[in-house]
Design a protein around this motif. Structure first.
Motif, mmCIF file in Angstrom:
data_model
loop_
_atom_site.group_PDB
_atom_site.id
_atom_site.type_symbol
_atom_site.label_atom_id
_atom_site.label_comp_id
_atom_site.label_asym_id
_atom_site.label_seq_id
_atom_site.Cartn_x
_atom_site.Cartn_y
_atom_site.Cartn_z
ATOM 1 N N MET A 1 -5.248 -5.845 6.400
ATOM 2 C CA MET A 1 -5.172 -4.467 5.637
ATOM 3 C C MET A 1 -5.093 -3.461 6.841
ATOM 4 S SD MET A 1 -8.241 -3.884 3.389
ATOM 5 C CE MET A 1 -8.146 -4.819 1.866
ATOM 6 N N ARG B 1 -4.467 8.966 -4.631
ATOM 7 C CA ARG B 1 -4.463 7.640 -3.852
ATOM 8 C C ARG B 1 -5.703 6.847 -4.207
ATOM 9 N NH1 ARG B 1 -1.710 7.327 0.903
ATOM 10 N NH2 ARG B 1 -3.257 5.896 1.657
ATOM 11 N N LEU C 1 -3.539 0.080 6.060
ATOM 12 C CA LEU C 1 -4.492 0.465 4.778
ATOM 13 C C LEU C 1 -5.900 0.695 5.543
ATOM 14 C CD1 LEU C 1 -3.744 -2.265 2.251
ATOM 15 C CD2 LEU C 1 -2.868 0.305 2.087
ATOM 16 N N MET D 1 -14.274 -11.164 2.769
ATOM 17 C CA MET D 1 -12.822 -10.592 3.341
ATOM 18 C C MET D 1 -12.790 -10.480 4.722
ATOM 19 S SD MET D 1 -11.860 -7.423 0.774
ATOM 20 C CE MET D 1 -12.204 -7.819 -1.079
ATOM 21 N N ARG E 1 -7.576 0.701 -10.064
ATOM 22 C CA ARG E 1 -7.727 -0.731 -10.388
ATOM 23 C C ARG E 1 -9.144 -1.333 -9.745
ATOM 24 N NH1 ARG E 1 -3.599 -5.721 -10.437
ATOM 25 N NH2 ARG E 1 -4.615 -6.244 -8.342
#
Lengths: 359, 268
Positions: A230, A136, A235, A221, A140
């Motif tokens: 998100m 998980r 998420l 963000m 990147r």
């Protein structure tokens, strides 16, 4: 009767303001203000004109005469919009106000402290969770952060620590030569850099470079509602955004400190060569003989701890940004100030701890 | 499907009962009721600061209510732990103002993000689904690999809808979808939403200030006044003798919107 003439516009009334006040003082109690000779008039000119009429009348109504059609509508609008000048609201007793502000700030700090602690807990849980389920991990994001916080920081970390090494060597040489103990410069540079300066300088650079970047990135963000989006998707922002940043810094800061140690000692060696005619070989021999490897471990062991502090504080303030752009700047400043404070505080605590266990 | 929630025949998509939200001592909603029928387009309107966005955020779980129940597709939200929350989340899509696309990801990757989290599609299939959704919202294929910063405001909103539709949700939430768009872009966006709603059978809940959108695509309108909602069709709402409602629908802009809606109706 008072007569107003010429242009009453924003550009002209500034110069005329005082002159008008003088005229009005001499002409108190007039009953009429003739404005037939008026040229251009704008909203601010109209406001001043009406004020002038009011002042000149001393409480009595002053009639505007000779009003031309082109000015009438504007004067009516401004007269309708004219507000009584109000004094700034009373702030109460200044002593009490200062006390109240101190109290409020203290409460806010305490609240934020508790929130930071609970955030640290949540971040730790997320990282432990990721350690148990490594598939998980956002590889990147992690690699991007490794590059941004580690590789890209090499030049500035290397240069600054080299210079610190040079400064330390020159200062030590200067003092030690009074006792004819020039060679001890090597001990001074080695111990100073490895135990304290390498890790401290690097951590402070990283707090300013990467801690602030974390806050600004996550904060913008937040402003862009990406964090909301998100959470809506399911998420966890802590897992997706904070965990890779904290893990990346835990990996890169120790590596950077190692690089910093090397560069600072190199700086010290170069300075010793010029100032004391100690060759690089002599320097290396003396370093090996006088400075035990323990000093290196004492320094580097602090790096992961400082990394966690810097990254956690940076991410915490990023998530605390409220929905406006100004808040990003405020939080970034807070993030850097607090990270640097905690870096130095942690360093002090470690120093005392190492003194007690006699390393 | 692996969803824990069966495709129920419950007549109400969303049922909010006795909702109370507050920030500190400031009460935004008090004993608010809201019932959204399946397959309808519901507009939410209200003056500034009446808590339209707060209501939406509360329904989708970004804001914890002080009291009250929220039932979505027959299931109470906030009960049943993380798994239930995750199951219900995949039944809705949300378009935030200005899209709220993840700025570090391309458009296609943005659309893939919910799929990645909620499905086990292969990367190839995931990409294909993303491309389909991008095409569905009327974006050109070359938008797939662009970053949000490279898109115009209208395109970002379309990409946002594509992401919201990624999991084929039952309910689509839109926060001011036409704000900041030029009149042509706004009416195209209305058409897109109406098209998607009809073809995919969506229930749409949209906050809007755009009277043209209300007349063009909303079946019913919920007006937020006095911390509660009045919900009905526009002609029925206009019969209510409340100053804000009268001013909102009966003002010059409201009348203009009616006129243009009637013209459009006559043209069809």
């Amino acid at each position: 009767m008072l007569r107003a003439a010429g242009d009453w516009t924003t550009a002209s009334i500034g110069d005329a303001e005082r002159a008008i006040a003088n005229v009005v003082r001499q002409a108190r109690g007039v009953k009429q203000l003739n404005i037939a000779g008026l040229g251009q008039l704008d909203t601010n000119g109209a406001m001043l004109l009406l004020e002038t009429a009011e002042l000149a009348g001393e409480g009595q109504a002053v009639a505007l005469t000779g009003v031309r059609d082109e000015h009438r509508r504007l004067l009516e609008v401004i007269a309708a919009a004219s507000v009584r000048h109000t004094d700034a609201p009373d702030d109460g007793n200044p002593v009490l106000r200062v006390l109240a502000e101190v109290g409020e700030t203290a409460l806010k700090l305490a609240r934020e402290g508790v929130e930071l602690l609970s955030f640290s807990g949540a971040a730790t849980m997320a990282i432990v969770g990721l350690a148990l389920r490594p598939w998980r991990i956002r590889w990147r994001g992690l690699v991007t952060q490794l590059q941004a916080t580690g590789l890209n920081a090499l030049p500035i970390v290397g240069l600054l620590n080299f210079l610190i090494g040079v400064v330390l060597a020159y200062q030590s040489a200067n003092q030690l030569s009074k006792f004819g103990a020039e060679l001890l410069t090597v001990d001074s540079v080695g111990v100073g850099v490895l135990r304290e300066l390498g890790v401290l300088i690097t951590a402070i650079i990283v707090a300013g470079r990467s801690g602030s970047a974390f806050t600004a990135q996550i904060g913008s963000m937040r402003v862009n509602q990406e964090i909301d989006a998100m959470q809506t998707i399911g998420l966890d922002p802590i897992e997706v955004l904070c965990a890779p940043r904290i893990m990346a810094l835990m990996i890169t800061l120790p590596l950077l400190v190692f690089f910093a140690d090397v560069m600072a000692i190199l700086g010290g060696a170069v300075a010793s060569m010029f100032a004391l005619d100690i060759t690089l070989t002599q320097f290396a021999k003396q370093l090996q003989a006088a400075v035990s490897i323990n000093h290196f471990w004492v320094g580097i062991v602090k790096a992961p701890v400082m990394a966690v502090m810097i990254a956690t504080i940076g991410c915490f303030h990023g998530l605390k940004v409220s929905s406006n752009a100004a808040s990003v700047g405020q939080r970034t400043t807070q993030s850097v100030v607090q990270s640097v404070f905690f870096v130095i505080a942690v360093d002090a605590i470690f120093s005392i701890f190492f003194l007690i266990i006699d390393v | 499907m692996t969803s824990d929630i069966p495709a129920s025949t419950h007549p109400l998509a969303i049922h909010v009962r006795g909702l109370r939200t507050q920030f500190g001592s400031h009460v935004v909603h008090d004993d608010l009721e809201l019932a959204v029928r399946r397959g309808e387009v519901l507009g939410i309107v209200g003056g500034s600061g009446t808590g339209k966005s707060v209501l939406l955020r509360t329904i989708i779980g970004l804001n914890r209510p002080a009291a009250g129940e929220i039932e979505v597709l027959g299931h109470l939200t906030g009960t049943g732990g993380a798994a239930a929350a995750k199951a219900i989340r995949r039944r809705w899509g949300v378009l935030f103002q200005d899209g709220a696309l993840f700025s570090s990801l391309t458009v296609a990757e943005n659309v893939e993000a919910p799929l990645r989290e909620h499905s086990n599609l292969s990367p190839r299939l995931r990409r294909e689904v993303a491309e389909l959704k991008v095409a569905l919202v009327g974006l050109p294929p070359d938008a797939n690999d662009k970053y949000p910063a490279e898109l115009s405001g209208g395109m970002r909103k379309r990409a946002g809808i594509a992401r919201a539709l990624a999991l084929d949700p039952d309910i689509l939430f839109l926060d001011e979808p036409t704000a900041g768009l030029d009149p042509i872009g706004a009416s195209n966006f209305d058409l897109l939403i109406a098209d998607l709603q009809k073809s995919l059978g969506l229930t749409v809940v949209m906050i809007t200030h755009d009277l043209d959108s209300l007349y063009a695509i909303c079946d019913r309108v919920a007006v937020l006044i006095d911390k509660k909602t009045r919900i009905d069709t526009i002609p029925e709402l206009m019969k209510i003798n409340h100053p804000w409602i009268q001013e909102y629908f009966g003002g010059p802009r409201g009348r203009a919107a009616i006129a243009s809606a009637e013209r459009a109706g006559a043209a069809v």
